[in-house]
Design a protein around this motif. Sequence first.
Motif, short mmCIF file in Angstrom:
data_model
loop_
_atom_site.label_atom_id
_atom_site.label_comp_id
_atom_site.label_asym_id
_atom_site.label_seq_id
_atom_site.Cartn_x
_atom_site.Cartn_y
_atom_site.Cartn_z
N LEU A 97 7.61 6.44 -19.44
CA LEU A 97 7.58 6.59 -18.06
C LEU A 97 9.16 6.94 -17.91
N PHE A 98 10.18 6.95 -18.29
CA PHE A 98 11.45 7.23 -18.22
C PHE A 98 11.41 8.79 -17.95
N PRO A 99 12.19 9.32 -16.81
CA PRO A 99 12.30 10.85 -16.69
C PRO A 99 13.12 11.54 -17.85
N ASN A 100 12.95 12.60 -18.40
CA ASN A 100 13.51 13.24 -19.34
C ASN A 100 14.78 13.69 -19.13
N THR A 101 15.81 12.94 -19.47
CA THR A 101 17.29 13.51 -18.83
C THR A 101 18.02 14.18 -20.20
N LEU A 102 17.27 14.25 -21.35
CA LEU A 102 18.12 14.75 -22.65
C LEU A 102 18.67 16.13 -22.21
N TYR A 119 17.46 -1.23 -20.35
CA TYR A 119 18.25 -2.71 -20.62
C TYR A 119 17.88 -3.49 -19.57
N GLU A 120 17.98 -2.77 -18.24
CA GLU A 120 17.55 -3.70 -16.97
C GLU A 120 16.01 -4.26 -16.86
N VAL A 121 15.16 -3.32 -17.49
CA VAL A 121 13.88 -3.53 -17.39
C VAL A 121 13.61 -4.60 -18.48
N GLN A 122 14.17 -4.55 -19.50
CA GLN A 122 14.16 -5.57 -20.59
C GLN A 122 14.66 -6.89 -20.27
N GLN A 123 15.72 -7.01 -19.41
CA GLN A 123 16.15 -8.33 -18.99
C GLN A 123 15.29 -8.86 -17.77
N LEU A 154 10.14 -0.29 -11.39
CA LEU A 154 11.49 -0.22 -11.57
C LEU A 154 12.20 1.03 -12.43
N ILE A 155 11.23 1.63 -13.22
CA ILE A 155 11.52 2.71 -13.99
C ILE A 155 11.69 3.83 -12.97
N ASN A 156 10.43 4.01 -12.28
CA ASN A 156 10.39 5.12 -11.35
C ASN A 156 11.47 5.23 -10.27
N ASN A 157 12.23 3.93 -10.08
CA ASN A 157 13.29 3.93 -8.96
C ASN A 157 14.84 3.90 -9.67
N GLY A 158 14.62 4.30 -11.00
CA GLY A 158 16.09 4.25 -11.42
C GLY A 158 16.77 3.30 -12.17
N ALA A 159 15.72 2.09 -12.66
CA ALA A 159 16.30 1.04 -13.44
C ALA A 159 16.40 1.61 -14.83
#
Length: 318
Positions: free
Chosen positions: A297-302, A277-281, A269-274
């Motif tokens: 696992l989330f990409p670093n977008t800071l 919050y969506e992963v939690q649900q 899910l994470i690697n495909n843009g979720a």
Amino acid sequence: MSIFSNIFKTTDFNSSNSLQEFSCFADFFDHKYYAFSKATKRRSQLELYVFDKHIRPIFGPKTLAEITSQDLDLWMTAQLEAGYKPATVNKHSSMLNRILNIAVQWGYLDTNPFKAVVIKKLPTGDYMQRFLTHTEIKSLLSACKRSTHPFLHLFVKLLLLTGARKSELRLAKWTCIDLQKGELFVAVSKSGRSRTVVLSKKALAVLEQVKLRSEALGLPITRDSWVFANPRTGQPCTSLHIAFFKARDSAGLSSVRMHDLRHTYASLLINNGASIYEVQQLLGHYNISMTERYARLFPNTLQDRVDIVADSLDFDRI
């Protein structure tokens, strides 16, 4: 009369003689605590199993007052020496601690000896998460397909497609599945609350295969029937773990647990843009802190995010 009525009818919480009511700790567990456990816990049978295997042989013959903090420290150490993992020993001690706390609250014990133990909690190291690669997923599914278990291949497919806990699928009935909405309703999840598992089109297609397999095995597929039933007993399958272990070993994936398929679902899910919050649900986590285990696992977008502010201010024009 309810089971609660039976418990309170036979329990005198304020009796001055309560400390002498039971001949031994096993007597207290069998005649007081276990009735309470069955009335209040979803997995009371697991508590009985743990008590019978790990607690009764050591502490069962003792009276409640005879159990000392030294006894508890030596018991935990002995379990480690027997090869049990620290996390498992912690679960056993947590259960025993809970039972003794209730004995104190009910007036059968003056003080919980766990208050004076040296070993408060065994270190278990960092929480380990195992994520399967696409190649590993393919190897695992191929091994499951070769299994003699009639449902293993389809069961593992659904775990990967839904991120559901294994018990949520194993104990599901056809009445829990809404094919129109694409949902599996779980009346009581691990958190004790109900939740809905969202089903993709591919997951629904796998469920259709489960129906066909059940019909071929002569199993009922009425609304009140189990989705994954044992062909011999008609009850929920209990041998899936054994079949899974054999399949994963044959695929060279001996370190993979069935629960790792849920981790893999989250990583996909994470690697495909979720979003988190969506992963939690989708995982049915009541608390976001459970989902935050996957944060790395989330990409670093800071860096991109701070540029949003910089671009909006446009100091060059001021």
